[in-house]
Design a protein around this motif. Structure first.
Motif, mmCIF file in Angstrom:
data_model
loop_
_atom_site.group_PDB
_atom_site.id
_atom_site.type_symbol
_atom_site.label_atom_id
_atom_site.label_comp_id
_atom_site.label_asym_id
_atom_site.label_seq_id
_atom_site.Cartn_x
_atom_site.Cartn_y
_atom_site.Cartn_z
ATOM 1 N N ALA A 1 0.826 -1.200 0.000
ATOM 2 C CA ALA A 1 0.000 0.000 0.000
ATOM 3 C C ALA A 1 0.862 1.252 0.000
ATOM 4 O O ALA A 1 1.751 1.406 0.844
ATOM 5 C CB ALA A 1 -0.925 -0.002 1.219
ATOM 6 N N GLU A 2 0.629 2.117 -0.973
ATOM 7 C CA GLU A 2 1.342 3.381 -1.150
ATOM 8 C C GLU A 2 2.857 3.178 -1.277
ATOM 9 O O GLU A 2 3.630 4.105 -1.082
ATOM 10 C CB GLU A 2 1.042 4.331 0.019
ATOM 11 N N CYS A 3 3.258 1.941 -1.580
ATOM 12 C CA CYS A 3 4.678 1.608 -1.767
ATOM 13 C C CYS A 3 5.520 1.990 -0.536
ATOM 14 O O CYS A 3 6.676 2.413 -0.647
ATOM 15 C CB CYS A 3 5.239 2.295 -3.010
ATOM 16 N N LYS A 4 4.934 1.836 0.638
ATOM 17 C CA LYS A 4 5.608 2.261 1.864
ATOM 18 C C LYS A 4 6.391 1.150 2.545
ATOM 19 O O LYS A 4 7.159 1.421 3.471
ATOM 20 C CB LYS A 4 4.592 2.834 2.847
ATOM 21 N N GLN A 5 6.191 -0.094 2.130
ATOM 22 C CA GLN A 5 6.890 -1.190 2.771
ATOM 23 C C GLN A 5 8.168 -1.534 2.010
ATOM 24 O O GLN A 5 8.213 -1.475 0.778
ATOM 25 C CB GLN A 5 5.978 -2.412 2.884
ATOM 26 N N SER A 6 9.198 -1.883 2.772
ATOM 27 C CA SER A 6 10.497 -2.184 2.157
ATOM 28 C C SER A 6 10.641 -3.680 1.898
ATOM 29 O O SER A 6 10.212 -4.511 2.710
ATOM 30 C CB SER A 6 11.631 -1.727 3.084
ATOM 31 N N CYS A 7 11.267 -3.991 0.769
ATOM 32 C CA CYS A 7 11.523 -5.387 0.433
ATOM 33 C C CYS A 7 12.516 -5.998 1.416
ATOM 34 O O CYS A 7 13.306 -5.296 2.059
ATOM 35 C CB CYS A 7 12.105 -5.495 -0.974
ATOM 36 N N GLY A 8 12.459 -7.317 1.513
ATOM 37 C CA GLY A 8 13.420 -8.043 2.329
ATOM 38 C C GLY A 8 14.715 -8.288 1.569
ATOM 39 O O GLY A 8 15.025 -7.618 0.577
ATOM 40 N N ARG A 9 15.465 -9.289 2.061
ATOM 41 C CA ARG A 9 16.777 -9.595 1.450
ATOM 42 C C ARG A 9 16.611 -10.677 0.391
ATOM 43 O O ARG A 9 16.946 -11.848 0.591
ATOM 44 C CB ARG A 9 17.747 -10.018 2.542
ATOM 45 N N CYS A 10 16.080 -10.240 -0.756
ATOM 46 C CA CYS A 10 15.865 -11.180 -1.860
ATOM 47 C C CYS A 10 17.205 -11.623 -2.459
ATOM 48 O O CYS A 10 18.207 -10.898 -2.414
ATOM 49 C CB CYS A 10 15.002 -10.540 -2.947
ATOM 50 N N SER A 11 17.198 -12.824 -3.034
ATOM 51 C CA SER A 11 18.412 -13.407 -3.597
ATOM 52 C C SER A 11 19.049 -12.492 -4.635
ATOM 53 O O SER A 11 18.369 -11.954 -5.520
ATOM 54 C CB SER A 11 18.072 -14.766 -4.235
ATOM 55 N N ASN A 12 20.363 -12.297 -4.477
ATOM 56 C CA ASN A 12 21.160 -11.515 -5.441
ATOM 57 C C ASN A 12 20.638 -10.084 -5.621
ATOM 58 O O ASN A 12 20.855 -9.473 -6.671
ATOM 59 C CB ASN A 12 21.208 -12.221 -6.803
ATOM 60 N N GLY A 13 19.951 -9.585 -4.617
ATOM 61 C CA GLY A 13 19.491 -8.207 -4.683
ATOM 62 C C GLY A 13 18.340 -7.971 -5.624
ATOM 63 O O GLY A 13 18.050 -6.814 -5.975
ATOM 64 N N GLU A 14 17.640 -9.041 -6.040
ATOM 65 C CA GLU A 14 16.500 -8.873 -6.939
ATOM 66 C C GLU A 14 15.389 -8.081 -6.240
ATOM 67 O O GLU A 14 15.214 -8.167 -5.026
ATOM 68 C CB GLU A 14 15.957 -10.236 -7.363
ATOM 69 N N PRO A 15 14.617 -7.309 -7.012
ATOM 70 C CA PRO A 15 13.482 -6.595 -6.399
ATOM 71 C C PRO A 15 12.400 -7.592 -5.986
ATOM 72 O O PRO A 15 12.223 -8.643 -6.617
ATOM 73 C CB PRO A 15 12.999 -5.658 -7.503
ATOM 74 N N CYS A 16 11.691 -7.274 -4.940
ATOM 75 C CA CYS A 16 10.596 -8.140 -4.504
ATOM 76 C C CYS A 16 9.352 -7.855 -5.343
ATOM 77 O O CYS A 16 9.304 -6.898 -6.118
ATOM 78 C CB CYS A 16 10.303 -7.918 -3.025
ATOM 79 N N HIS A 17 8.328 -8.709 -5.167
ATOM 80 C CA HIS A 17 7.083 -8.491 -5.898
ATOM 81 C C HIS A 17 6.451 -7.179 -5.439
ATOM 82 O O HIS A 17 6.356 -6.910 -4.242
ATOM 83 C CB HIS A 17 6.123 -9.660 -5.655
ATOM 84 N N HIS A 18 6.010 -6.356 -6.370
ATOM 85 C CA HIS A 18 5.559 -5.010 -6.042
ATOM 86 C C HIS A 18 4.272 -4.982 -5.225
ATOM 87 O O HIS A 18 3.980 -3.980 -4.572
ATOM 88 C CB HIS A 18 5.360 -4.191 -7.328
ATOM 89 N N VAL A 19 3.516 -6.069 -5.220
ATOM 90 C CA VAL A 19 2.249 -6.089 -4.478
ATOM 91 C C VAL A 19 2.414 -6.710 -3.098
ATOM 92 O O VAL A 19 2.076 -6.098 -2.080
ATOM 93 C CB VAL A 19 1.164 -6.854 -5.266
ATOM 94 N N ASP A 20 2.940 -7.936 -3.042
ATOM 95 C CA ASP A 20 2.970 -8.657 -1.763
ATOM 96 C C ASP A 20 4.355 -8.768 -1.133
ATOM 97 O O ASP A 20 4.501 -9.310 -0.035
ATOM 98 C CB ASP A 20 2.360 -10.045 -1.913
ATOM 99 N N GLY A 21 5.400 -8.276 -1.790
ATOM 100 C CA GLY A 21 6.737 -8.282 -1.207
ATOM 101 C C GLY A 21 7.463 -9.608 -1.253
ATOM 102 O O GLY A 21 8.559 -9.741 -0.687
ATOM 103 N N SER A 22 6.894 -10.604 -1.907
ATOM 104 C CA SER A 22 7.559 -11.915 -1.981
ATOM 105 C C SER A 22 8.793 -11.847 -2.868
ATOM 106 O O SER A 22 8.908 -10.999 -3.761
ATOM 107 C CB SER A 22 6.586 -12.967 -2.500
ATOM 108 N N CYS A 23 9.749 -12.736 -2.579
ATOM 109 C CA CYS A 23 10.998 -12.779 -3.345
ATOM 110 C C CYS A 23 10.925 -13.921 -4.349
ATOM 111 O O CYS A 23 10.850 -15.100 -3.964
ATOM 112 C CB CYS A 23 12.181 -12.981 -2.403
ATOM 113 N N PRO A 24 10.918 -13.640 -5.643
ATOM 114 C CA PRO A 24 10.678 -14.676 -6.675
ATOM 115 C C PRO A 24 11.755 -15.754 -6.720
ATOM 116 O O PRO A 24 11.472 -16.891 -7.092
ATOM 117 C CB PRO A 24 10.634 -13.869 -7.984
ATOM 118 N N SER A 25 12.989 -15.434 -6.353
ATOM 119 C CA SER A 25 14.078 -16.414 -6.460
ATOM 120 C C SER A 25 14.643 -16.807 -5.099
ATOM 121 O O SER A 25 15.772 -17.287 -4.997
ATOM 122 C CB SER A 25 15.207 -15.845 -7.335
ATOM 123 N N GLY A 26 13.860 -16.592 -4.052
ATOM 124 C CA GLY A 26 14.328 -16.971 -2.730
ATOM 125 C C GLY A 26 15.114 -15.863 -2.045
ATOM 126 O O GLY A 26 15.120 -14.702 -2.478
#
Length: 546
Positions: free
Chosen positions: A245-270
């Motif tokens: 919501a409003e892009c206020k949440q920060s992504c976690g430590r996704c593999s190789n610095g990949e961006p997380c999913h823009h809606v739910d914050g999940s990391c596509p490659s772990g």
């Protein structure tokens, strides 16, 4: 009641608090509540002050249809009744359902205003037929004066919170098996319309909002962007490692610095090494030899390093005897506890046992009773309530303390000193030696027959000695007065009237005599008459010789 599923088992929980103690917020959603003590490794707890706000919340991962919330409170593995310490900390709690981490953005599901220590149950089920992502447990001291049963300081001791409901939004009813319209929220049991889902508006929620927009429920105008989108027309995905919501949440430590999913914050490659979970926001525990934990559930494949235990190796060992490592699965100490600790995991601290003796390392009992200032049966771990002190809190603070009946719980020494007229550390002795008032600093005296003045206000109970008057006998007689209470009047012929006796210290006016100059002179009996007589006699004698 429909057969609903547990929605929050093992989902990450966050404790938001303004207290001074915090222990393992996620333990309240780990599915375990066989050990209901604070240090048994299965409960989350926090302790605050008189003005603390305590808030715990669980993230269901997405908006869910909720049916009820089950709450199991700590009870110390003993019978739950009004005479135990835990029930009072449960009083006055609230449960909110929200789509954000802010309870004010959601709905109040329940607020306790009626329970007492005797009537509140444990566990408790709260019916809560709402939709939401976050379930928030909240407690705060009520506005003073608080009910008699309420604690003086706020505490939160949650051993398990389970949220039940339909795991999929599109269903309701028995077994959550009846499909609901896709465009609105419906009641979990009856299926009645509770409002449009995000992205729909109009009568019966039949019209679609502009793409990626929250829109006005009747007009369809865009009021803001759906989670994951931004920009004037909501056509841009969240960027710069943000989401939601409003892009206020920060992504976690996704593999190789990949961006997380823009809606739910999940990391596509772990996740990167050291992180786990769908969003890679949780840190691995103290895994053996620094091995990475499992990327989904955080478990350590080869166990824990010394000093940690549990599936995720996040729980520190207790105070095991001689520094021995605890069991890396359940945290038990193989050789018992060091002095000062007790319990299976040696995480509970001994109370104030008599003379500093160590408590029993299994159950925490004090072999020789309690030291001064504490009580609680055989564990000696509760401070004396206000107004009591000493061994087992058997002594009452003196009512003559500066703040009535407030004293040191060990020694009985009055906090802030004594009320006027009293002295000693426990304010048990009246002022003496002709003193009175605050800290016995004011002097008195001149009371009748040498009687002491009143220890509080300095007054003389039986009146004053001669020469003084007033409530405290501290005012000298004015000129022309003397005696007890200055009732006697000096004569007009007196010079230097003594205020005590009325004696004329400087003598009498001519023609008067006596100690108080109250006797008139007669011829020949005073110095003035004798002088006149001698002069007359001398003149006569001289004439006779001529």
């Amino acid at each position: 009641m429909p057969n609903v599923a547990v929605l929050c088992c093992c989902i990450f929980a966050v404790l938001h608090f303004t207290s001074n103690v915090l222990a393992y917020a996620d333990l309240a959603v780990d599915g375990r509540y066989t050990n209901l003590t604070l240090y048994g490794g299965q409960c989350a707890w926090a302790y605050g002050g008189q003005t603390a706000d305590l808030e715990w919340r669980v993230d269901l991962g997405e908006v869910k249809r909720i049916h009820h919330v089950f709450i199991h409170y700590a009870d110390g593995n003993s019978v739950w009744d009004k005479n135990k310490s835990f029930p009072k900390y449960f009083l006055g709690f609230s449960v909110y359902i929200s789509n954000t981490t802010n309870k004010e953005d959601g709905v109040l599901c329940f607020r306790d205003t009626i329970y007492t220590r005797a009537t509140i149950s444990n566990p408790v089920n709260i019916s809560c037929h709402y939709h939401g992502r976050y379930v928030i447990y909240y407690n705060k001291m009520t506005h003073p004066p608080d009910p008699e049963d309420y604690p003086s300081k706020i505490g939160m001791y949650l051993c398990e919170v389970e949220v039940y409901g339909c795991p999929i939004l599109g269903f309701y009813g028995e077994n959550c098996s009846i499909p609901s319209p896709q465009s609105y929220f419906c009641h979990i049991i009856e299926g009645t319309d509770l409002g449009c889902l995000p992205g729909y508006y109009g009568e019966n929620c039949s019209l679609s909002c502009p793409q990626n927009c929250f829109c006005h429920i009747t007009e369809g105008t865009c009021l803001g962007c759906l989670p994951g989108y931004m920009g004037l027309n909501c056509n841009e995905k969240c960027g710069e490692n943000t989401y939601g919501a409003e892009c206020k949440q920060s992504c976690g430590r996704c593999s190789n610095g990949e961006p997380c999913h823009h809606v739910d914050g999940s990391c596509p490659s772990g996740c990167n090494a050291g992180a786990y979970g769908v969003k890679c926001k949780q840190s691995c525990g103290n895994c053996s030899s620094g091995d990475p934990c499992h990327h989904v559930d955080g478990s350590c494949p080869s166990g824990c390093n010394a000093g940690a235990y549990g599936v995720t190796c996040k729980q520190p060992c207790g105070d095991c005897y001689n520094g021995d490592p605890c069991n890396d699965v359940d945290g038990t100490c193989p050789s018992g506890c060091n002095a000062g600790a007790y319990g299976v995991t040696c995480k509970q601290s001994c109370g104030d046992c008599y003379n500093g003796d160590p408590c029993n390392d299994v159950d925490g009992t004090c072999p020789s009773g309690c030291d001064a200032g504490v009580y609680n049966g055989d564990k000696c771990d509760i401070e004396c309530p206000e107004g009591l002190y000493g061994p087992n809190c058997q002594n009452k603070c003196n009512v003559n303390c500066a703040v009535s009946a407030r004293c040191n719980i060990k020694t009985g020494k009055c906090i802030g000193g004594c009320q006027p007229g009293w002295k000693n550390s426990t304010c048990d002795e009246k002022c003496g030696n002709n003193t009175y008032g605050v800290e016995c600093r004011q002097s008195c005296g001149n009371c009748s027959n040498g009687e002491p003045c009143h220890h509080v206000d300095g007054s003389c109970q039986f009146g004053c000695e001669a020469g003084v008057y007033g409530k405290k006998c501290d005012i000298e007689c004015p000129a022309g007065r003397y005696g007890r209470r200055c009732y006697e009047t000096c004569g007009d012929q007196c010079q230097g009237c003594n205020r005590f006796s009325g004696v004329c210290d400087l003598g009498c006016l001519p023609g008067w005599t006596g100690q108080r100059c109250d006797e008139p002179c007669t011829f020949g009996n005073n110095e003035f008459d004798q002088v006149i007589y001698m002069r007359l006699f001398s003149n006569f004698f001289f004439y006779f010789n001529d």
